[in-house]
Design an enzyme around this catalytic site. Structure first.
Site, mmCIF file in Angstrom:
data_model
loop_
_atom_site.group_PDB
_atom_site.id
_atom_site.type_symbol
_atom_site.label_atom_id
_atom_site.label_comp_id
_atom_site.label_asym_id
_atom_site.label_seq_id
_atom_site.Cartn_x
_atom_site.Cartn_y
_atom_site.Cartn_z
ATOM 1 N N ARG A 151 0.565 -1.008 -0.324
ATOM 2 C CA ARG A 151 0.127 -0.122 0.038
ATOM 3 C C ARG A 151 1.080 1.092 0.036
ATOM 4 O O ARG A 151 1.493 1.391 0.949
ATOM 5 C CB ARG A 151 -0.625 -0.172 1.357
ATOM 6 C CG ARG A 151 -1.872 1.726 1.749
ATOM 7 C CD ARG A 151 -2.776 1.032 2.912
ATOM 8 N NE ARG A 151 -3.971 0.446 2.144
ATOM 9 C CZ ARG A 151 -4.850 0.840 2.516
ATOM 10 N NH1 ARG A 151 -5.355 1.629 3.372
ATOM 11 N NH2 ARG A 151 -5.619 0.288 2.196
ATOM 12 N N HIS A 189 -7.216 0.422 -6.426
ATOM 13 C CA HIS A 189 -7.869 -0.029 -5.160
ATOM 14 C C HIS A 189 -8.175 -1.622 -5.447
ATOM 15 O O HIS A 189 -9.110 -1.382 -4.394
ATOM 16 C CB HIS A 189 -8.208 0.194 -4.305
ATOM 17 C CG HIS A 189 -8.317 0.506 -2.772
ATOM 18 N ND1 HIS A 189 -7.467 -0.939 -1.929
ATOM 19 C CD2 HIS A 189 -9.153 0.156 -1.158
ATOM 20 C CE1 HIS A 189 -8.178 -1.612 -0.987
ATOM 21 N NE2 HIS A 189 -8.607 -0.246 -0.715
ATOM 22 N N GLN A 238 -10.014 -4.286 -2.965
ATOM 23 C CA GLN A 238 -11.538 -3.720 -2.281
ATOM 24 C C GLN A 238 -12.546 -4.243 -3.234
ATOM 25 O O GLN A 238 -14.221 -4.442 -3.163
ATOM 26 C CB GLN A 238 -11.698 -2.040 -1.987
ATOM 27 C CG GLN A 238 -12.435 -1.524 -1.809
ATOM 28 C CD GLN A 238 -12.873 -1.652 -0.337
ATOM 29 O OE1 GLN A 238 -12.394 -1.661 0.791
ATOM 30 N NE2 GLN A 238 -14.215 -2.591 0.057
ATOM 31 N N ASP A 288 -16.867 7.295 -0.859
ATOM 32 C CA ASP A 288 -15.984 7.087 -0.107
ATOM 33 C C ASP A 288 -15.851 8.436 0.260
ATOM 34 O O ASP A 288 -16.284 9.884 0.021
ATOM 35 C CB ASP A 288 -14.969 6.659 -1.081
ATOM 36 C CG ASP A 288 -13.506 6.558 -0.692
ATOM 37 O OD1 ASP A 288 -13.712 6.354 0.843
ATOM 38 O OD2 ASP A 288 -12.109 6.457 -1.499
ATOM 39 N N CYS A 328 -15.966 1.959 1.431
ATOM 40 C CA CYS A 328 -15.262 0.761 1.713
ATOM 41 C C CYS A 328 -14.667 1.079 2.879
ATOM 42 O O CYS A 328 -14.356 0.193 3.420
ATOM 43 C CB CYS A 328 -13.729 1.302 0.384
ATOM 44 S SG CYS A 328 -13.885 3.498 0.738
ATOM 45 N N ARG A 331 -13.902 -8.502 2.470
ATOM 46 C CA ARG A 331 -12.095 -8.186 2.640
ATOM 47 C C ARG A 331 -11.244 -9.528 2.206
ATOM 48 O O ARG A 331 -9.839 -9.992 2.234
ATOM 49 C CB ARG A 331 -11.614 -6.795 3.084
ATOM 50 C CG ARG A 331 -11.761 -5.951 2.460
ATOM 51 C CD ARG A 331 -12.183 -4.957 1.322
ATOM 52 N NE ARG A 331 -10.050 -5.362 1.330
ATOM 53 C CZ ARG A 331 -9.391 -4.379 1.554
ATOM 54 N NH1 ARG A 331 -9.728 -2.700 1.819
ATOM 55 N NH2 ARG A 331 -8.500 -4.417 1.083
HETATM 56 N N1 CP Z 1 -11.011 0.048 2.603
HETATM 57 C C1 CP Z 1 -9.802 -0.015 3.653
HETATM 58 O O1 CP Z 1 -8.865 -0.149 2.376
HETATM 59 O O2 CP Z 1 -9.444 0.233 4.476
HETATM 60 P P1 CP Z 1 -7.948 0.264 4.902
HETATM 61 O O3 CP Z 1 -7.468 1.482 4.642
HETATM 62 O O4 CP Z 1 -8.479 0.032 6.585
HETATM 63 O O5 CP Z 1 -7.363 -0.838 4.979
HETATM 64 N N1 NVA Z 2 -9.954 7.017 -1.538
HETATM 65 C C1 NVA Z 2 -9.609 6.761 0.056
HETATM 66 C C2 NVA Z 2 -9.622 4.729 0.437
HETATM 67 C C3 NVA Z 2 -9.607 4.082 1.820
HETATM 68 C C4 NVA Z 2 -9.458 3.053 1.422
HETATM 69 C C5 NVA Z 2 -8.085 6.701 0.246
HETATM 70 O O1 NVA Z 2 -7.381 6.588 -0.168
HETATM 71 O O2 NVA Z 2 -7.778 7.150 1.522
#
Ligand code: CP
Ligand code: NVA
Length: 305
Positions: A102, A129, A132, A224, A264, A292
């Site tokens: 990530r 993502h 997700q 989101d 999400c 997930r």
């Molecule tokens: N939805 C999601 O990816 O959550 P986190 O940022 O908690 O991993």
């Molecule tokens: N769009 C959000 C998603 C988090 C899971 C971010 O990138 O912070």
């Protein structure tokens, strides 16, 4: 399938294979049937951004598959002090069987995959993502019994979630409408990839600034956060701009009567969604979060097995 970096790289058959295995692994887990498909295997999890769901679901998933997961914060490994992606990819390939990463720059994930010899899974970048959205498709399938022919409306920021939804929905034959304000709409290349995929699957891609047009007759309503990780300094400006896209009772009632609500998470009640919707009877956000785990186990089993 060697990596999972973008849903645009997957065929419909590969997506269906992941969803079918997710269902099987979920049933096995609920029945406490042992399924050690990755016995003796190790996943390295590199995090340059925060996470609750991704970190815990990958770690627990690996444990349930009989393997082991290593949490590698970029604050603690040498990549955070300037060691190259090339050297990191080469070295990790000698120790472990797969990497979940990530991070901010999407190209870092592609580089890691190109320079190493092990599967790489995208656990979120500024652009995409995919894990997700596979969990989201699985959740929709569980509750609606089908994907093809449904309409998903996404309201808010044209961000990583919106981009992967465009890829995913257009591949599986779901109509997708993105309602986002001017200046915050989706990446044009991704929209054009989705339109190409939609031609093949027989679905529709609509990009609009009008939240009511986007949500009209939707089977699935998705939003989101308005402020993604890395955008904290833009928070005040964004809150003003996105206000008309808040999913509240007035907007949600324009969707189909039996529409489901997805997010999400993490969610910010009162901003992108009101409490009555996210905590209401049509919200599936915690099933979605649970999924997930099951979907990522399927992804790991396919890539690392
Ligand atoms: N939805 C999601 O990816 O959550 P986190 O940022 O908690 O991993
Ligand atoms: N769009 C959000 C998603 C988090 C899971 C971010 O990138 O912070």
């Amino acid at each position: 399938m060697k990596h999972l970096i973008s849903l645009n790289d997957l065929t419909l058959e590969e997506i269906e294979k992941i969803l079918n295995l997710s269902e099987k692994l979920k049933n096995q887990q609920k029945a406490r049937v042992t399924h050690h498909l990755l016995s003796g295997k190790t996943l390295g999890m590199i995090f340059t951004k925060s996470s609750t769901r991704t970190r815990v679901s990958f770690e627990v998933g690996m444990y349930q598959l009989g393997g082991y997961a290593l949490f590698l914060s970029s604050n603690d490994i040498q990549i955070g002090r300037g060691e190259t992606i090339y050297d990191t990819a080469q070295v990790l390939s000698r120790y472990i069987d797969g990497i979940m990463i990530r991070t901010f720059d999407h190209s870092d994930v592609e580089d890691l995959a190109n320079y190493g010899n092990i599967p790489v899974i995208n656990g979120l970048t500024d652009l995409l993502h995919p894990c997700q959205i596979l969990a989201d498709l699985f959740t929709i399938y569980e509750h609606k019994g089908t994907l093809k022919g449904l309409k998903l409306a996404y309201l808010g920021d044209g961000n990583n979630i919106a981009h992967s939804l465009l890829h995913g929905c257009s591949k599986v034959g779901m109509d997708i409408s993105i309602g986002a304000p001017k200046g915050y709409q989706c990446n044009e290349n991704i929209v054009s990839n989705a339109k190409e995929a939609a031609k093949i699957s027989g679905s529709n891609v609509v990009i609009t600034e009008d939240p009511v047009e986007a949500i009209k007759d939707a089977d699935v309503v998705y939003t989101d956060t308005w402020v993604s990780m890395g955008q904290e300094s833009e928070k005040q400006a964004r809150i003003k701009i996105f206000e008309p896209y808040r999913v509240d009772g007035n907007l949600f009632c324009k969707a189909k009567e039996d529409a489901i609500f997805l997010h999400c998470l993490p969610a910010y009640r009162g901003y992108e969604v009101t409490q009555e919707i996210i905590d209401g009877p049509q919200s599936l956000v915690f099933d979605e979060a649970e999924n997930r785990l099951h979907v990522q186990k399927a992804i790991m089993a396919i890539l690392m097995g």
